[in-house]
Design a protein around this motif. Structure first.
Motif, short mmCIF file in Angstrom:
data_model
loop_
_atom_site.label_atom_id
_atom_site.label_comp_id
_atom_site.label_asym_id
_atom_site.label_seq_id
_atom_site.Cartn_x
_atom_site.Cartn_y
_atom_site.Cartn_z
N GLU A 51 -4.48 10.10 5.23
CA GLU A 51 -3.57 9.71 4.16
C GLU A 51 -4.23 9.76 2.79
N CYS A 109 0.82 -1.20 0.00
CA CYS A 109 0.00 0.00 0.00
C CYS A 109 0.86 1.25 0.00
N SER A 110 0.22 2.38 -0.26
CA SER A 110 0.95 3.62 -0.47
C SER A 110 1.40 4.29 0.80
N PHE A 111 1.16 3.64 1.94
CA PHE A 111 1.50 4.31 3.19
C PHE A 111 2.50 3.46 3.95
N LEU A 112 3.43 4.11 4.58
CA LEU A 112 4.27 3.34 5.49
C LEU A 112 4.68 4.20 6.66
N GLU A 113 4.91 3.55 7.78
CA GLU A 113 5.38 4.27 8.95
C GLU A 113 6.90 4.31 8.89
N GLN A 118 -1.39 11.91 12.50
CA GLN A 118 -2.83 12.09 12.61
C GLN A 118 -3.53 12.32 11.28
N LYS A 148 4.44 9.47 8.94
CA LYS A 148 3.78 8.59 8.00
C LYS A 148 4.17 9.06 6.62
#
Lengths: 150, 782
Positions: free
Chosen positions: A80, A50-54, A77, A59
């Protein structure tokens, strides 16, 4: 605090930086380190992810358009999904301005890419939500530049 | 001097370089040319040169010598110069260098420039990288521009103000008047940035928040218009009108509605409307829905609305787009505590996400799954989670294992199931299990008395397969040491008992001792286990031989153990059976196993350990643990501190009941400590009915003029022996010897040396002291 974007990076699939916009104060050394680490991390991700990573305490929202990765760092917060829309809007602006934009356009006209970004985002937040208005402002500024220069 | 090459020319040239070295050479050459051009103060080409420098900077080359040139460009009258100058400033300068302050004056002038695009450049730069000093100097200008009727400038000024407030929060007040009519604007850019400004102010100041609550109806109206209005080409994104503004308004509403019933009520309808009418086929619609859900969950919404929100998240979970699934899991994780039942309905979908390919999704699904485990679904959920544990990446295994243990402890439907689950974790993820799980598991096994035979059999079989996973090996060794007799006698009821001889068992344990895979800690476990078997097996000679070999081991720990066990065989053989007796059931106290450390959802799970001890208990326990660490080693042996006055004195006594006869008769009292007016005497007694234990009563008296409050006495003995501190008679030692504080300590075989730690408050200042008590009367130890 909701800053829509702490920084935005554009880089190629070989990891070459094409644009770096920082909305938080960091030294050149720190910026270099962050860019290097983050670019490596993102390039290592598989296409199905997916397009999000920590990453660290941030983020990261990223999306690949052709040969360029567009990458935004937001605070934990944030929403995204809307950040993806912000990235997409920027791509659309570039596309409209350059006419079917490709990576070469951004390489050879990097300063224009910055100018467009600066008409769309300010301090990490969107300042104008109308595509038309952003492009109009750039157009006018370009005209002004022509009038002034030789 | 020929004109410096153009920017695009340079870019083209550099791109022809075939190696890094070639590129570096070109860059150096060009930088040299640029440097000399700067030295000549060439105005015509400064802009071009700086632009080239910025390109080279982006490639990673140093460009600091261009910083001042950027300032000169900013000061120039030409728009082109200013454009590049400001860009250069934003890329090359940062607020930590004093150089940037030189910009302040230029920016001030440009903020008042006749051309709005110049003003725009200044606002942009200030809003992007303005330092606190700059913001302080220029806030007034920004405030002025915030009130202009020029919407191009107004929107930039609003965001610039946001930056000023972030840098210098005290300046927030001055922007308040300008916010008066911001929301009456028709221009979306101004509206959007105004909402951002209002949001910033409300987040930073509760007063502002209260002040701006009255805007809720207006915000609701604007949002309504956006949704209901027809197609507006200028702001349309896939059929939705200005999603950026919608999201921002929803966010502001969230902040305004939080903890406020009236505001929440006022926005109820519009939230429901957005939630039900937004198109979900594209990301943009889902972005708005997501923001809506976040708002609904944060304000005081009615339950119908909350269920609606959770159902939206449930639908998100089924979406093909993994980004949507990701945000759904993140939100559900946040709401699972407050809306547990609603989230439970989506449990099976969540569990399916454990099989997702994406690491972040898997992690969230795992955390959420643990949060949803309860007594009803434990069997099914555990099956899925154990399957996940088998196949997941190593980065998950530790957390998953801990989660499984916690859930099993809370909801295990039967002891057999519990042991089986533990076995499964130990065998599949044994090397990832946290170190503190070992003592926890041992305690669990000890307490499941009827399962001892089954447990030891299963653990033995696991050892035959694999001795590489240390936690598994340690637990197995301990159990074999304890229950080896059950193993060889083939007493297992739960499953087919295996036939194993004493020698085979000893082979396995000795194998652990010599294996390269075993850590020193594991070897310690194995040796002790072998020793324990000397009272359970008949092959004592073999055991004696092993123990004596290790008496000269290089590993000091092993050597010490072996020597002491040897001594047990030689001099104290009569004590051996009682010493190595079966362990009694261990009580769980706050000190046993830091289960609080295991967290899921980023929140602390209520510890499986009874947390109902009154607060003072945990403090002394921790201090005692520190003392024990001083003396070396965290061994399995727990220090039990019961300071509940209602507990009968012999409660922990069984645990100390390990020695053979020790006579402690007629032991004279002694002064253990005498310093700064605090005197502590020890009196000795034999315990009744267990004469093996020395019962020491400490008497603390205070000869100073001021009383000593918060008096706490801690004691520690070397780890191979045990100590139990009962509660003191009081925490205040009265002044001038007017009374004493007494406290009972029960010790097994007090040694020559023990450490005590005292803390108390005297005349307002805390005092702490560490003392060695080494004058125990000879009759109190042997």
């Amino acid at each position: 605090m909701f800053i829509s974007s702490q920084f935005m990076l554009l880089f190629s699939r070989q990891g070459k930086l094409r644009l770096q916009k920082w909305y938080v104060p960091l030294s050149d050394k720190e910026r270099k380190k962050i860019s290097r680490d983050l670019v490596q991390t993102i390039l290592a991700r598989k296409p199905k992810m997916c397009s999000f990573l920590e990453w660290r305490d941030l983020k990261i929202v990223y999306k690949r358009y052709a040969s360029l990765y567009f990458c935004c760092a937001v605070e934990d917060q944030d929403n995204e999904l809307i950040t993806l829309e912000i990235i997409h809007r920027y791509v659309e602006l570039l596309d409209k301005y350059f006419g079917s934009v490709c990576e070469l356009d951004i390489i050879f006209n990097f300063e224009k890419a910055y100018f467009i970004l600066d008409e769309f985002l300010l301090g990490g937040e969107a300042q104008e939500t109308s595509k038309k208005n952003v492009l109009k402002a750039i157009e006018q500024a370009d005209l002004l530049q022509e009038v002034c220069s030789d | 001097m020929p004109a410096p090459i153009r920017l695009r020319e340079l870019i083209r040239t550099i791109r022809t370089a075939r190696t890094q070295a070639e590129e570096r050479e070109m860059i150096q050459k060009e930088c040299a040319a640029i440097r000399s051009s700067f030295r000549e103060e060439d105005n015509t080409y400064r802009c071009r040169n700086v632009a080239k420098l910025l390109y080279m900077h982006m490639l990673g080359y140093p460009a600091h010598f261009g910083q001042l040139e950027c300032l000169k460009l900013i000061a120039s009258q030409k728009f082109t110069d200013k454009r590049i100058g400001y860009l250069g400033a934003m890329l090359l300068l940062d607020e930590r260098q004093d150089v940037h302050l030189l910009m302040t004056n230029c920016i001030k002038n440009d903020l008042n420039h006749s051309t709005q695009y110049v003003q725009g450049l200044a606002l942009c730069t200030l809003g992007c990288m303005g330092s606190s000093e700059m913001c302080r100097d220029l806030a007034g200008e920004v405030e002025k521009l915030l009130k202009t009727s020029n919407s191009y400038l107004r929107k930039k000024a609003a965001l610039c103000a946001v930056h000023v407030i972030r840098k210098v929060p005290e300046l927030m007040e001055m922007f308040l008047p300008a916010t008066k009519n911001l929301l009456s604007e028709k221009n979306h850019g101004v509206l959007h940035t105004s909402v951002v400004l209002l949001t910033e102010m409300c987040e930073r100041s509760p007063d502002m928040l209260a002040h701006f609550r009255k805007l809720v109806p207006q915000l609701v109206r604007i949002l309504k218009n956006l949704i209901m209005s027809g197609y507006s080409p200028e702001h349309d994104v896939s059929g939705i009108s200005d999603p950026f503004l919608q999201v921002r308004i929803l966010r502001l509403l969230r902040i305004l509605g939080k903890s406020d019933d009236d505001s929440s009520e006022a926005m109820n309808d519009i939230l429901a409307q957005v939630a039900t009418n937004t198109e979900t086929s594209k990301n943009v619609g889902n972005a708005i829905l997501y923001e809506t859900v976040l708002t609904i969950m944060d304000i005081k919404s009615e339950s119908g609305l909350r269920v609606l929100a959770i159902n939206i998240l449930g639908r998100f979970l089924l979406n093909n787009d993994k980004n949507i699934r990701y945000v759904a899991l993140t939100s559900l994780l946040k709401t699972v505590q407050t809306d547990h039942n609603a989230v439970q309905r989506h449990r099976s979908t969540i569990v399916d996400c454990l099989k997702d390919l994406d690491v972040s999704i898997k992690r969230r699904a795992m955390e959420l799954s643990f949060a949803l485990v309860n007594g009803n679904n434990i069997r099914g959920m555990m099956k899925e989670l154990l399957y996940f544990l088998d196949s997941c990446d190593p980065e998950f295994k530790a957390d998953c294992a801990s989660g499984v243990f916690l859930a099993a402890e809370k909801y295990a439907p039967s002891k057999r199931w519990h042991i089986d689950t533990i076995m499964r974790v130990l065998t599949t993820a044994g090397s990832y299990v946290r170190d503190d799980s070992v003592p926890n598991l041992i305690q669990l096994i000890t307490n499941s008395v009827e399962m001892h035979a089954y447990t030891v059999q299963r653990l033995y079989k696991a050892l035959l397969d694999d001795i590489s996973q240390q936690p598994l090996v340690q637990v197995a060794s301990w159990c074999i040491g304890e229950y080896g007799d059950l193993l060889v006698s083939g007493q297992c009821e739960e499953e087919e008992p295996i036939q194993v001889t004493e020698d085979e068992v000893l082979d396995v344990l000795e194998g652990l001792l010599v294996s390269n895979l075993s850590t020193p800690v594991t070897r310690g476990y194995a040796l002790t286990a072998i020793m324990k078997l000397s009272t359970r097996f008949s092959s004592v000679n073999r055991i004696k031989k092993v123990v004596s070999i290790y008496g000269s081991s290089i590993d000091v720990e092993l050597q010490q153990r072996a020597v002491e066990y040897n001594a047990l065989f030689k001099k104290y053989d009569h004590m051996r059976p009682a010493l190595l007796e079966r362990m009694p059931i261990m009580e769980k106290t706050a000190t046993n196993g830091p289960t609080e450390i295991v967290q899921t959802n980023g929140e602390t799970e209520p510890s499986a350990v009874e947390p109902k001890h009154p607060p003072p208990v945990t403090q002394p326990a921790n201090q005692a643990n520190d003392l024990l660490d001083l003396l070396g080693g965290n061994d399995v042996v727990p220090v039990i501190q019961t300071t509940m006055p209602t507990k009968p004195a012999s409660a922990g006594g069984e645990l100390l009941d390990l020695l053979g006869d020790l006579s402690l008769s007629g032991i004279p009292p002694m002064t253990a400590y005498n310093k700064n007016g605090l005197k502590i005497d020890f009196t000795f007694e034999r315990a009744n009915p267990n004469p093996n234990i020395a019962v020491i009563t400490i008497h603390a008296s205070n000869s100073t003029e001021a009383e000593m409050t918060d008096f706490v006495f801690q004691a520690a003995v070397p780890k191979t022996f045990q100590l139990q501190l009962l509660s003191p008679s009081s925490n205040v030692v009265p002044a001038l010897n007017q009374g004493t504080v007494t406290q009972v300590i029960r010790v097994l075989n007090p040694q020559k040396v023990s450490l005590s730690m005292l803390t108390y408050t005297h005349k307002g200042s805390p005092v702490q002291d560490l003392a060695e008590v080494n004058n125990f009367p000879p009759q109190s130890w042997q």
